[in-house]
Design a protein around this motif. Structure first.
Motif, PDB file in Angstrom:
ATOM      1  N   ASN A  33     -30.366  -1.269  25.715  1.00  0.00           N
ATOM      2  CA  ASN A  33     -30.164  -2.038  27.096  1.00  0.00           C
ATOM      3  C   ASN A  33     -29.592  -1.051  28.121  1.00  0.00           C
ATOM      4  OD1 ASN A  33     -31.541  -4.378  26.595  1.00  0.00           O
ATOM      5  ND2 ASN A  33     -29.515  -5.659  26.328  1.00  0.00           N
ATOM      6  N   LEU A  34     -28.430  -0.383  27.538  1.00  0.00           N
ATOM      7  CA  LEU A  34     -27.573   0.625  28.484  1.00  0.00           C
ATOM      8  C   LEU A  34     -28.659   1.897  28.958  1.00  0.00           C
ATOM      9  CD1 LEU A  34     -24.342   0.488  26.221  1.00  0.00           C
ATOM     10  CD2 LEU A  34     -24.555  -0.340  28.589  1.00  0.00           C
ATOM     11  N   ARG A  35     -29.448   2.215  27.882  1.00  0.00           N
ATOM     12  CA  ARG A  35     -30.385   3.440  28.156  1.00  0.00           C
ATOM     13  C   ARG A  35     -31.365   2.840  29.463  1.00  0.00           C
ATOM     14  NH1 ARG A  35     -30.053   8.166  25.172  1.00  0.00           N
ATOM     15  NH2 ARG A  35     -31.187   8.686  26.869  1.00  0.00           N
ATOM     16  N   GLY A  36     -31.600   1.540  29.259  1.00  0.00           N
ATOM     17  CA  GLY A  36     -32.417   1.064  30.298  1.00  0.00           C
ATOM     18  C   GLY A  36     -31.854   1.186  31.784  1.00  0.00           C
ATOM     19  N   LEU A  37     -30.523   0.662  31.428  1.00  0.00           N
ATOM     20  CA  LEU A  37     -29.858   0.357  32.791  1.00  0.00           C
ATOM     21  C   LEU A  37     -29.592   1.567  33.450  1.00  0.00           C
ATOM     22  CD1 LEU A  37     -27.145  -2.463  31.604  1.00  0.00           C
ATOM     23  CD2 LEU A  37     -29.173  -2.784  33.006  1.00  0.00           C
ATOM     24  N   HIS A  38     -29.258   2.765  32.560  1.00  0.00           N
ATOM     25  CA  HIS A  38     -28.820   4.127  33.005  1.00  0.00           C
ATOM     26  C   HIS A  38     -30.267   4.750  33.853  1.00  0.00           C
ATOM     27  CE1 HIS A  38     -27.585   8.193  32.747  1.00  0.00           C
ATOM     28  NE2 HIS A  38     -28.634   8.416  32.150  1.00  0.00           N
ATOM     29  N   PHE A  53     -22.844   4.081  32.667  1.00  0.00           N
ATOM     30  CA  PHE A  53     -24.060   3.473  31.794  1.00  0.00           C
ATOM     31  C   PHE A  53     -24.055   4.565  30.770  1.00  0.00           C
ATOM     32  CE2 PHE A  53     -25.768   0.672  35.280  1.00  0.00           C
ATOM     33  CZ  PHE A  53     -24.746  -0.342  34.960  1.00  0.00           C
ATOM     34  N   GLU A  54     -24.100   5.802  31.052  1.00  0.00           N
ATOM     35  CA  GLU A  54     -24.228   6.710  30.156  1.00  0.00           C
ATOM     36  C   GLU A  54     -23.030   6.979  29.305  1.00  0.00           C
ATOM     37  OE1 GLU A  54     -25.325  11.703  29.837  1.00  0.00           O
ATOM     38  OE2 GLU A  54     -24.654  11.023  31.721  1.00  0.00           O
ATOM     39  N   GLU A  55     -21.956   6.778  29.857  1.00  0.00           N
ATOM     40  CA  GLU A  55     -20.604   6.697  28.838  1.00  0.00           C
ATOM     41  C   GLU A  55     -20.759   5.791  28.059  1.00  0.00           C
ATOM     42  OE1 GLU A  55     -16.273   4.943  29.873  1.00  0.00           O
ATOM     43  OE2 GLU A  55     -16.927   6.500  31.541  1.00  0.00           O
ATOM     44  N   LEU A  56     -21.235   4.398  28.488  1.00  0.00           N
ATOM     45  CA  LEU A  56     -21.332   3.300  27.542  1.00  0.00           C
ATOM     46  C   LEU A  56     -22.226   3.492  26.527  1.00  0.00           C
ATOM     47  CD1 LEU A  56     -20.936   0.432  30.214  1.00  0.00           C
ATOM     48  CD2 LEU A  56     -19.206   1.170  28.246  1.00  0.00           C
ATOM     49  N   LEU A  62     -22.146   6.377  18.958  1.00  0.00           N
ATOM     50  CA  LEU A  62     -21.258   6.628  17.957  1.00  0.00           C
ATOM     51  C   LEU A  62     -20.713   5.385  17.185  1.00  0.00           C
ATOM     52  CD1 LEU A  62     -18.671   8.615  20.338  1.00  0.00           C
ATOM     53  CD2 LEU A  62     -20.194   9.362  18.544  1.00  0.00           C
ATOM     54  N   LYS A  63     -20.512   4.105  17.742  1.00  0.00           N
ATOM     55  CA  LYS A  63     -20.275   2.935  17.076  1.00  0.00           C
ATOM     56  C   LYS A  63     -21.421   2.354  16.232  1.00  0.00           C
ATOM     57  CE  LYS A  63     -17.000   0.704  20.100  1.00  0.00           C
ATOM     58  NZ  LYS A  63     -16.493   2.102  20.804  1.00  0.00           N
ATOM     59  N   ILE A  64     -22.714   2.805  16.564  1.00  0.00           N
ATOM     60  CA  ILE A  64     -23.598   2.330  15.432  1.00  0.00           C
ATOM     61  C   ILE A  64     -23.523   3.408  14.637  1.00  0.00           C
ATOM     62  CG2 ILE A  64     -26.326   2.860  15.265  1.00  0.00           C
ATOM     63  CD1 ILE A  64     -26.241   1.841  18.407  1.00  0.00           C
ATOM     64  N   ILE A 141     -12.740  -3.748  19.054  1.00  0.00           N
ATOM     65  CA  ILE A 141     -12.348  -4.982  19.919  1.00  0.00           C
ATOM     66  C   ILE A 141     -11.469  -4.540  20.934  1.00  0.00           C
ATOM     67  CG2 ILE A 141     -10.762  -7.024  19.748  1.00  0.00           C
ATOM     68  CD1 ILE A 141     -11.991  -7.575  17.042  1.00  0.00           C
ATOM     69  N   LYS A 142     -10.475  -3.762  20.405  1.00  0.00           N
ATOM     70  CA  LYS A 142      -9.512  -3.258  21.523  1.00  0.00           C
ATOM     71  C   LYS A 142     -10.270  -2.420  22.927  1.00  0.00           C
ATOM     72  CE  LYS A 142      -6.926   0.407  20.668  1.00  0.00           C
ATOM     73  NZ  LYS A 142      -6.027   1.401  19.929  1.00  0.00           N
ATOM     74  N   GLU A 143     -11.172  -1.517  22.392  1.00  0.00           N
ATOM     75  CA  GLU A 143     -11.963  -0.948  23.307  1.00  0.00           C
ATOM     76  C   GLU A 143     -12.729  -1.855  24.218  1.00  0.00           C
ATOM     77  OE1 GLU A 143     -14.133   2.308  22.017  1.00  0.00           O
ATOM     78  OE2 GLU A 143     -12.452   2.903  20.554  1.00  0.00           O
ATOM     79  N   GLN A 144     -13.442  -2.866  23.489  1.00  0.00           N
ATOM     80  CA  GLN A 144     -14.267  -3.596  24.447  1.00  0.00           C
ATOM     81  C   GLN A 144     -13.548  -4.575  25.326  1.00  0.00           C
ATOM     82  OE1 GLN A 144     -16.496  -4.750  20.995  1.00  0.00           O
ATOM     83  NE2 GLN A 144     -18.040  -3.078  20.939  1.00  0.00           N
ATOM     84  N   GLU A 145     -12.653  -5.187  24.771  1.00  0.00           N
ATOM     85  CA  GLU A 145     -11.703  -5.926  25.834  1.00  0.00           C
ATOM     86  C   GLU A 145     -11.424  -5.037  26.838  1.00  0.00           C
ATOM     87  OE1 GLU A 145      -9.473  -8.932  22.569  1.00  0.00           O
ATOM     88  OE2 GLU A 145      -8.293  -7.026  23.178  1.00  0.00           O
ATOM     89  N   LYS A 146     -10.915  -3.992  26.981  1.00  0.00           N
ATOM     90  CA  LYS A 146     -10.737  -3.384  28.031  1.00  0.00           C
ATOM     91  C   LYS A 146     -11.746  -2.818  28.965  1.00  0.00           C
ATOM     92  CE  LYS A 146      -8.268   0.810  29.400  1.00  0.00           C
ATOM     93  NZ  LYS A 146      -7.640   2.333  29.141  1.00  0.00           N
TER      94      LYS A 146
END
Length: 159
Positions: A33-38, A53-56, A62-64, A141-146
């Motif tokens: 989805n992020l690739r498509g948005l980018h 969007f590229e950053e995300l 990396l998380k994958i 969780i910490k990163e995504q909450e921010k």
């Protein structure tokens, strides 16, 4: 109770593998989805959002990898086909989204689902003292909450 080579209960570790594979599937849909948005974002905020969007998507990639490696560490096999990802994901697929608010809302909705899955995994990994999974989920969780806080601020919405 039988333990694996990590000293964790085998049965509960197998359950965590299933949940981590579900998280992996959801992250793969989020990533795409992020690739498509980018690629498809348009409008006056193009330059800022294109970079964001590229950053995300780089972060989600990396998380994958971390999730898949955790599945392997726990003795499982990470899902790795698109059909598995689609079958095991709860996320909405964002198709042809080019408007900024719609794009950010898709990300917010996706992160909300990811957080719920991660909290469930964190709870179960905590019960069996699986610090490797605990640590990874806590970091996510910490990163995504921010990120949610920042995107909500962008949308001029309250948490």
């Amino acid at each position: 109770m039988k333990l694996n080579s990590l000293g964790l209960p085998i049965e509960q570790s197998e359950e965590l593998v299933k949940e981590l594979n579900t998280l992996l599937s959801n992250f793969q849909i989020y990533y795409q989805n992020l690739r498509g948005l980018h690629w498809n974002i348009r409008g006056k905020r193009f330059f800022d959002l294109h970079v964001k969007f590229e950053e995300l998507y780089n972060d989600s990639q990396l998380k994958i990898d971390l999730i898949a490696e955790r599945v392997l560490t726990l003795g499982g096999i990470p899902l790795h086909t698109f059909s598995d990802y689609i079958a095991n994901s709860e996320l909405k697929v964002g198709k042809d989204i080019s408007k900024d608010v719609e794009a950010i809302q898709l990300i917010l909705d996706s992160l909300s689902v990811l957080l719920q899955l991660e909290r469930g995994i964190l709870n179960k990994s905590g019960v069996i003292d699986d610090e490797g999974t605990n640590s990874m989920m806590s970091d996510f969780i910490k990163e995504q909450e921010k990120t949610i806080w920042m995107l909500k601020a962008w949308m001029e919405e309250e948490i």
